[in-house]
Design an enzyme around this catalytic site. Structure first.
Site, PDB file in Angstrom:
ATOM      1  N   TYR A  57     -10.761  31.556 -20.214  1.00  0.00           N
ATOM      2  CA  TYR A  57      -9.704  32.458 -20.557  1.00  0.00           C
ATOM      3  C   TYR A  57      -9.458  32.028 -21.877  1.00  0.00           C
ATOM      4  CZ  TYR A  57      -8.523  32.234 -15.499  1.00  0.00           C
ATOM      5  OH  TYR A  57      -8.647  32.414 -14.135  1.00  0.00           O
ATOM      6  N   SER A 198      -3.469  35.598  -8.487  1.00  0.00           N
ATOM      7  CA  SER A 198      -2.601  36.753  -8.633  1.00  0.00           C
ATOM      8  C   SER A 198      -1.709  36.727  -7.439  1.00  0.00           C
ATOM      9  CB  SER A 198      -3.612  37.748  -8.825  1.00  0.00           C
ATOM     10  OG  SER A 198      -4.342  37.831 -10.019  1.00  0.00           O
ATOM     11  N   PRO A 199      -1.024  36.117  -7.189  1.00  0.00           N
ATOM     12  CA  PRO A 199      -0.015  36.041  -5.920  1.00  0.00           C
ATOM     13  C   PRO A 199       0.941  37.180  -6.179  1.00  0.00           C
ATOM     14  CG  PRO A 199       0.384  34.072  -7.053  1.00  0.00           C
ATOM     15  CD  PRO A 199      -0.754  34.742  -7.684  1.00  0.00           C
ATOM     16  N   ALA A 201       0.154  40.009  -7.486  1.00  0.00           N
ATOM     17  CA  ALA A 201      -0.464  41.160  -7.669  1.00  0.00           C
ATOM     18  C   ALA A 201      -0.642  41.911  -9.223  1.00  0.00           C
ATOM     19  CB  ALA A 201       0.219  42.356  -6.741  1.00  0.00           C
ATOM     20  N   GLN A 202      -0.822  40.889 -10.064  1.00  0.00           N
ATOM     21  CA  GLN A 202      -0.835  41.495 -11.397  1.00  0.00           C
ATOM     22  C   GLN A 202      -2.294  42.453 -11.341  1.00  0.00           C
ATOM     23  OE1 GLN A 202      -0.799  39.596 -15.269  1.00  0.00           O
ATOM     24  NE2 GLN A 202      -2.695  39.447 -15.198  1.00  0.00           N
ATOM     25  N   GLY A 203      -3.233  42.012 -10.487  1.00  0.00           N
ATOM     26  CA  GLY A 203      -4.642  42.657 -10.393  1.00  0.00           C
ATOM     27  C   GLY A 203      -4.691  43.079  -8.921  1.00  0.00           C
TER      28      GLY A 203
HETATM   29  N1  LIG Z   1     -10.546  32.486  -9.911  1.00  0.00           N
HETATM   30  C1  LIG Z   1     -10.383  33.706 -10.570  1.00  0.00           C
HETATM   31  O1  LIG Z   1     -11.226  34.410 -10.683  1.00  0.00           O
HETATM   32  C2  LIG Z   1      -8.818  34.174 -10.921  1.00  0.00           C
HETATM   33  C3  LIG Z   1      -8.561  35.439 -11.467  1.00  0.00           C
HETATM   34  C4  LIG Z   1      -7.517  35.756 -11.845  1.00  0.00           C
HETATM   35  C5  LIG Z   1      -6.422  35.133 -11.680  1.00  0.00           C
HETATM   36  N2  LIG Z   1      -6.751  33.730 -11.619  1.00  0.00           N
HETATM   37  C6  LIG Z   1      -5.576  32.413 -11.801  1.00  0.00           C
HETATM   38  O2  LIG Z   1      -4.335  32.879 -10.989  1.00  0.00           O
HETATM   39  C7  LIG Z   1      -3.352  32.921 -11.998  1.00  0.00           C
HETATM   40  C8  LIG Z   1      -2.162  33.932 -11.579  1.00  0.00           C
HETATM   41  O3  LIG Z   1      -2.941  35.269 -11.513  1.00  0.00           O
HETATM   42  P1  LIG Z   1      -2.588  36.630 -12.664  1.00  0.00           P
HETATM   43  O4  LIG Z   1      -2.080  35.808 -13.764  1.00  0.00           O
HETATM   44  O5  LIG Z   1      -3.600  37.405 -12.691  1.00  0.00           O
HETATM   45  O6  LIG Z   1      -1.245  37.307 -11.762  1.00  0.00           O
HETATM   46  P2  LIG Z   1       0.140  36.955 -11.337  1.00  0.00           P
HETATM   47  O7  LIG Z   1       0.288  35.713 -11.327  1.00  0.00           O
HETATM   48  O8  LIG Z   1       0.004  37.765  -9.900  1.00  0.00           O
HETATM   49  O9  LIG Z   1       0.964  37.904 -12.273  1.00  0.00           O
HETATM   50  C9  LIG Z   1       1.375  37.201 -13.463  1.00  0.00           C
HETATM   51  C10 LIG Z   1       2.322  38.447 -14.052  1.00  0.00           C
HETATM   52  O10 LIG Z   1       3.463  38.243 -13.223  1.00  0.00           O
HETATM   53  C11 LIG Z   1       4.619  38.118 -13.949  1.00  0.00           C
HETATM   54  N3  LIG Z   1       5.427  37.060 -13.345  1.00  0.00           N
HETATM   55  C12 LIG Z   1       5.480  35.867 -13.047  1.00  0.00           C
HETATM   56  N4  LIG Z   1       6.434  35.217 -12.459  1.00  0.00           N
HETATM   57  C13 LIG Z   1       7.280  36.570 -12.192  1.00  0.00           C
HETATM   58  C14 LIG Z   1       8.462  36.682 -11.617  1.00  0.00           C
HETATM   59  N5  LIG Z   1       9.120  35.493 -11.101  1.00  0.00           N
HETATM   60  N6  LIG Z   1       8.976  37.955 -11.376  1.00  0.00           N
HETATM   61  C15 LIG Z   1       8.337  39.013 -12.051  1.00  0.00           C
HETATM   62  N7  LIG Z   1       7.236  38.672 -12.693  1.00  0.00           N
HETATM   63  C16 LIG Z   1       6.677  37.564 -12.670  1.00  0.00           C
HETATM   64  C17 LIG Z   1       4.196  37.385 -15.386  1.00  0.00           C
HETATM   65  O11 LIG Z   1       4.817  37.703 -16.506  1.00  0.00           O
HETATM   66  P3  LIG Z   1       5.371  36.584 -17.551  1.00  0.00           P
HETATM   67  O12 LIG Z   1       4.088  36.047 -18.119  1.00  0.00           O
HETATM   68  O13 LIG Z   1       6.024  37.488 -18.618  1.00  0.00           O
HETATM   69  O14 LIG Z   1       6.154  35.640 -17.106  1.00  0.00           O
HETATM   70  C18 LIG Z   1       2.602  38.078 -15.520  1.00  0.00           C
HETATM   71  O15 LIG Z   1       2.863  39.419 -16.130  1.00  0.00           O
HETATM   72  C19 LIG Z   1      -3.907  33.382 -13.309  1.00  0.00           C
HETATM   73  O16 LIG Z   1      -3.011  33.021 -14.519  1.00  0.00           O
HETATM   74  C20 LIG Z   1      -5.002  32.372 -13.221  1.00  0.00           C
HETATM   75  O17 LIG Z   1      -4.672  31.079 -13.530  1.00  0.00           O
HETATM   76  C21 LIG Z   1      -7.816  33.246 -11.184  1.00  0.00           C
END
Ligand SMILES: NC(=O)c1ccc[n+]([C@@H]2O[C@H](COP(=O)([O-])OP(=O)(O)OC[C@H]3O[C@@H](n4cnc5c(N)ncnc54)[C@H](OP(=O)(O)O)[C@@H]3O)[C@@H](O)[C@H]2O)c1
Length: 288
Positions: A57, A198-199, A201-203
C-alpha cells in the site's frame, strides 16, 4: 473488547475485535496524511484495535501512516501487515520484514500475511515465517487471497497449519466463500477465522452498489443506523469472521466501530439472503 466482550482469537496468543481498520490507499497523498492518522487513532479509541496494512500500500506509505497513528500506544493494537509474494522466500523475507518493522515503528509485527500466492513454494514461505517467529520479529503469520484448494495445499506442508487466518474478499455482494472456504476453515481448521477485506464492497463485481440495495436500506432505516453498518454487522454475524473496513472520514470511523454492537435478527438475515443470495455452487475466489 466488544462482541461477547472477549473478541476473536487469532492464533494462540492474540485476541482481536470483530471489526478492525483497513488502510489501502492511505499514505498516497501528503495532504491527507494528518486526517488518516487522526482517523486511525479515533478508530483505536472506539475499539477497532486491529489495523490491517501491507508493504504494497503506497509502497510503504500506508505502513508509515500506521506507524505514526500507533506511536505511543503500540501495546493497544494488533498490527497486521503483508509481504509481497516475491518477497516471501528465503532470500528476501527477512529484509522485507525489517523494512516493514521500521516503517511501522515497532520491533514486532503481530500478524504477517503472505499477500497472495506467488512463485515461492508454500513450504519455503511457511519455513521462513516460522523462523521470523522464532526470532521474535512476528507473533503469528497467515495468508491472503487463498481459495480452499490453496488452503488445503498449505495444510499439507510442514508448519503450514501454523497459519492463523486467510484474508479474503467478502461482503454481501460477494458470498462465494460461504460455499467451500468458510466451511473448510470451520471443519478442517477449527478456530481459523477468516478476515474479510473490502467488507463495504469498495471492490469486486458488486462494487459499492450493495449500499444502495433497497432491502439493506430498509433494515438500516428501521434500526436508525447506516446501510454500511448493517453490511458490517452482517459480515461478522457468525462470530468467526473479522472485517477490516477502511475509513478516513471520522463519521465513517464512528459508524464502523458501532456496528460491532449490532446483532441482526433471523428475519433480517433472511431478508438479506433474498436480496443477496448465498452461493449454491463453487465460484472462484474474487481477488482485488
Ligand atoms: N488482502 C488483500 O488483497 C486486500 C485487498 C483489498 C483490501 N484489503 C484490506 O481491506 C481493507 C478494506 O477494503 P477496501 O479499502 O478495499 O474497501 P472497503 O473497506 O470495503 O471500503 C472502503 C470505502 O468505504 C468507505 N466507507 C468506510 N466506512 C464507511 C461507512 N460507514 N459508510 C459509507 N462508506 C464508508 C470509505 O470511505 P472514507 O475513506 O472516505 O471513509 C472507503 O471509500 C483495505 O483498506 C485493506 O486494508 C486487503
Amino acid at each position: 473488547m466488544r462482541r461477547g466482550g472477549r473478541g476473536i482469537a487469532l492464533g494462540p496468543s492474540l485476541r482481536v475485535p470483530a471489526i478492525g481498520q483497513g488502510t489501502w490507499h492511505m499514505g498516497e497523498r501528503a495532504d491527507r496524511r494528518a486526517d488518516e492518522v487522526r482517523a486511525l487513532r479515533a478508530g483505536i479509541d472506539a475499539g477497532m484495535t486491529l489495523i490491517d496494512t501491507a508493504e504494497m500500500y503506497a509502497e510503504g506509505g500506508a505502513e508509515r501512516v500506521v506507524g505514526e497513528a500507533v506511536a505511543g500506544r503500540r501495546e493497544e493494537v494488533v498490527l497486521v501487515t503483508k509481504v509481497y509474494p516475491a518477497n516471501a522466500g528465503r532470500r528476501r523475507a527477512k529484509a522485507a520484514c525489517e523494512r516493514s518493522l521500521t516503517r511501522l515503528g515497532t520491533d514486532v509485527i503481530d500478524v504477517y500475511l503472505l499477500h497472495w500466492r506467488g512463485q515461492v513454494p508454500l513450504s519455503e514461505t511457511a519455513a521462513v515465517m516460522e523462523e521470523l517467529r522464532d526470532e521474535g520479529k512476528i507473533r503469528q503469520w497467515g495468508v491472503s487471497n487463498f481459495d480452499t484448494e490453496a488452503m488445503q495445499r498449505l495444510w499439507r506442508v510442514p508448519a503450514g497449519q501454523a497459519c492463523v487466518t486467510d484474508q479474503v474478499l467478502y461482503h454481501l455482494g460477494s458470498r462465494g466463500i460461504e460455499y467451500d472456504l468458510l466451511p473448510w476453515c470451520r471443519d478442517a481448521a477449527p478456530g481459523l477465522p477468516v478476515m474479510a477485506y473490502s467488507p463495504l464492497a469498495q471492490g469486486g463485481r458488486a462494487r459499492r452498489a450493495i449500499l444502495e440495495e433497497p432491502v439493506l436500506r430498509r433494515i438500516a432505516e428501521q434500526r436508525g443506523v447506516q446501510p454500511a453498518q448493517v453490511a458490517l454487522a452482517w459480515t461478522i454475524r457468525e462470530g468467526d469472521v473479522i472485517a477490516v473496513p477502511k475509513a478516513s472520514d471520522p463519521d465513517h470511523v464512528r459508524q464502523n466501530a458501532a456496528a460491532m454492537d449490532i446483532e441482526l435478527t433471523q428475519e433480517e438475515l433472511t431478508a438479506l439472503d433474498g436480496a443477496f443470495p448465498p452461493p449454491s455452487r463453487h465460484t472462484p475466489l474474487e481477488i482485488l
